[in-house]
Write a protein that holds these residues in place. Structure first.
Motif, PDB file in Angstrom:
ATOM      1  N   UNK A 196       0.808  -1.005  -0.184  1.00  0.00           N
ATOM      2  CA  UNK A 196       0.079  -0.186  -0.155  1.00  0.00           C
ATOM      3  C   UNK A 196       0.966   1.115  -0.087  1.00  0.00           C
ATOM      4  N   UNK A 197       2.101   1.187   0.989  1.00  0.00           N
ATOM      5  CA  UNK A 197       2.838   2.405   0.717  1.00  0.00           C
ATOM      6  C   UNK A 197       3.527   2.679  -0.413  1.00  0.00           C
ATOM      7  N   UNK A 198       3.851   1.530  -1.256  1.00  0.00           N
ATOM      8  CA  UNK A 198       4.506   1.756  -2.307  1.00  0.00           C
ATOM      9  C   UNK A 198       3.577   2.365  -3.476  1.00  0.00           C
ATOM     10  N   UNK A 199       2.413   2.101  -3.448  1.00  0.00           N
ATOM     11  CA  UNK A 199       1.292   2.550  -4.241  1.00  0.00           C
ATOM     12  C   UNK A 199       0.863   4.085  -3.750  1.00  0.00           C
ATOM     13  N   UNK A 200       1.707   4.828  -2.856  1.00  0.00           N
ATOM     14  CA  UNK A 200       1.470   6.086  -2.398  1.00  0.00           C
ATOM     15  C   UNK A 200       0.524   6.165  -1.267  1.00  0.00           C
ATOM     16  N   UNK A 201       0.074   5.215  -0.618  1.00  0.00           N
ATOM     17  CA  UNK A 201      -0.876   5.320   0.228  1.00  0.00           C
ATOM     18  C   UNK A 201      -0.318   5.824   1.768  1.00  0.00           C
TER      19      UNK A 201
END
Lengths: 300, 318
Positions: A196-201
């Motif tokens: 999720x963090x990789x997807x900019x979340x």
């Protein structure tokens, strides 16, 4: 050991495979029979009082005062309920309890999730220390806060208000709530957060869109367990609530003992029956979730 | 966010950083941590942590809430530990109350949970029914047990005793100094026995079936299976349940307060009820705070002992 042999002996004696398989079943006869006796006895002890409560509330007052307290009446009446409603503002008590329970539950869940998210998912330098501080609240009895809170409430004019009861109820329930959410969060794979963090979340959206929807089961547990405790809270309400209009169910019930001189027992039991009903019904409807939650508490 | 793009595999530096702060979210999120932590922490500090500190502070003063506070140093504690005989009785009564509750809640619950494992069906229903008393409020329980214990009009226990020919034993259980303390301790045990039954049963059901089967095939009795397989397997569950039952037992208040209010004499006075009366009947805030501090210390020591006894090296707390 001898019981095993006793049971197996005669059954396995005469013929071959089929009976023997039956005797090798999971539970030997005697342990099973003892267990059934114990389980039934305890069932009687745990459930009979409810039966007694309801039947007493349906008995004529004279019949109860004169006769056998254990007997069941043959002519159930509803007079006691009428007197119960006359002698105390039961709807008001129920409403106050519902309000306090609802608001407290909401705060316990939201604040508990936030705290667990900060401690378990985000992490910060002194998180162990803060966690230790919270765990202290599980150990410490609620009574120690009464005098200081009473003094502080008097200073800020919070005495005899709904928040005066809600705040400490939430404060003392928070440690367990945080602990339960934290132990749930440890089951969420780290990769979920990383993806999720990789997807900019960011952390906020993660909390709202990923962590929160996943933890609904834990929310149910926290709400059920705390509802039982808060609905039944006596000590905070007894200390901080002074006016009749703000009394909760337990305080209302207590007044049945005093207000009528010699206690009107059948009316009192009727009042208990009425005020116990919402919680018992809720519990019976949601029992699976409660039992699952309690069983899961100890999965260390 | 840029850091995440740089080390998708979680480089050694990033990992060590994560290890240091305890979180699982990649990267540093100081402000988010503050946003999420502060609301619950503030409520907790205001209602739990700060009042405990305040109790400690107040315990060094003499104060009735109206006149000026007077600093008296350790005098409250001196009075408490050397002169006050009510306090000493209350401390002993609290331990008896705790013991009765532990026996019923853990001993009784363990027996029942073990018995439940031998049932083929009905386990789910029984678990729910056993939990029912936990739904009752302490006030309702007090009302109920007042009628269970009473002698005039004849209560349930005396009625049953008379019916089985033990009428000699009947007595007013709550006003007899010899039975009152146990009588006010039992309802709380009764109330939560189902709770611990459910928890312990969940633990018992995780005992591997194959191990028990193998033991049975080798001729082990059910008693032996219980003591040598099931009980050791429950150890981690004991830690939690013992801490729960002990801390709840030490904070017991409602039922004794409502049923006997400490009487007859001081025979059912617990530390908690004594503290409550000192604070709100005698309005001696300083002295009651000293009792509070003693209760906190007692709880922390009790939990410390349990953890030290049951915890294995390197195991996490709770």
């Amino acid at each position: 050991m001898s019981t095993m042999i006793d049971v197996r002996g005669p059954a396995a004696g005469p013929t071959a495979p089929a009976p023997r398989r039956r005797t090798a079943r999971r539970h030997p006869f005697s342990a099973s029979r003892l267990s059934k006796a114990l389980v039934t006895l305890v069932l009687l002890l745990q459930v009979y009082p409810f039966f007694w409560l309801v039947t007493t509330s349906l008995r004529p007052a004279k019949d109860f005062a004169a006769g056998n307290p254990l007997a069941v009446t043959t002519h159930p009446i509803l007079d006691n309920f009428a007197r119960a409603f006359d002698n105390g503002d039961i709807p008001r008590f129920l409403l106050n309890s519902a309000l306090i329970t609802g608001v407290s539950d909401l705060l316990i869940v939201v604040l508990g999730m936030m705290g667990a998210y900060a401690l378990q998912v985000i992490g910060f330098r002194f998180s162990r220390l803060v966690l230790g501080l919270f765990l202290l609240g599980i150990v410490v009895p609620v009574q120690v806060a009464l005098v200081p809170l009473f003094i502080n409430y008097t200073d800020v004019g919070l005495l005899d208000s709904y928040p005066s009861v809600i705040l400490p109820l939430v404060g003392f329930a928070l440690p367990m709530s945080i602990f339960l959410f934290m132990s749930f969060y440890t089951y969420v794979p780290k990769e979920t957060y990383e993806a999720a963090a990789l997807d900019g979340c960011g952390p906020y959206r993660l909390f709202w869109w990923i962590t929160t929807p996943m933890s609904l089961g834990t929310v149910a547990t926290v709400v059920f367990v705390n509802t039982i405790f808060i609905w039944n809270d006596f000590i905070f309400a007894n200390t901080f609530i002074l006016s009749t209009g703000k009394k909760t169910v337990p305080l209302g019930l207590q007044s049945y003992l005093g207000s009528m001189g010699s206690t009107d027992w059948t009316a009192t039991f009727a009042a208990v029956s009425v005020t116990v009903t919402p919680l018992v019904l809720a519990f019976l409807v949601f029992n699976k979730a409660v039992v699952r939650g309690l069983s899961g508490t100890t999965r260390v | 966010m840029s850091r995440n793009g740089k080390s998708p595999g979680g480089g050694p530096r990033n990992r060590s950083l994560r290890h240091g702060n305890g979180g699982v979210l990649p990267g540093r999120n100081r402000r988010a941590a503050a946003v999420f932590l502060l609301p619950p922490l503030l409520v907790y500090l205001a209602t739990v942590a700060f009042p405990i500190g305040e109790s400690l502070f107040l315990s060094f003063f003499q104060w009735d809430g109206i006149t000026r506070m007077k600093f008296i140093g350790l005098d409250n504690y001196r009075q408490l530990l050397t002169i006050d005989s009510t306090f000493r009785s209350a401390a002993v009564h609290s331990l008896v109350y705790l013991a009765v509750n532990l026996v019923i809640q853990l001993g009784g619950a363990l027996l029942v949970a073990n018995a439940l494992t031998y049932l083929r069906r009905g386990q789910d229903t029984l678990r729910v029914l056993y939990l029912l008393p936990a739904v009752l409020s302490t006030v309702a329980i007090a009302l109920l047990f007042q009628r269970v214990y009473s002698a005039e009009p004849e209560g349930v226990i005396n009625q049953v005793l008379g019916a089985v020919g033990l009428g000699d034993l009947s007595r007013p259980w709550l006003s007899d100094v010899h039975t009152a303390l146990v009588a006010v301790s039992v309802p709380e045990g009764w109330r939560f026995m189902g709770l611990y039954t459910v928890i312990l049963l969940a633990g018992l059901l995780t005992v591997p079936r194959e191990v028990e089967e193998a033991a049975r095939l080798d001729g082990a009795s059910e008693t032996r299976i219980f003591f040598q397989i099931r009980l050791p397997h429950l150890r981690p569950v004991w830690l939690t349940t013992l801490v729960m039952a002990t801390t709840y037992g030490l904070r017991g208040f409602d039922v004794p307060y409502l049923l006997t209010n400490g009487g007859p004499g001081v025979s059912t006075e617990l530390l908690t009820t004594y503290m409550y009366k000192t604070a709100f009947t005698s309005t001696d805030y300083g002295y009651s705070s000293a009792i509070s501090v003693f209760i906190v210390a007692e709880c922390v020591v009790a939990v410390g002992i349990i953890v030290a006894l049951l915890r294995r090296r390197g195991e996490a707390l709770l």
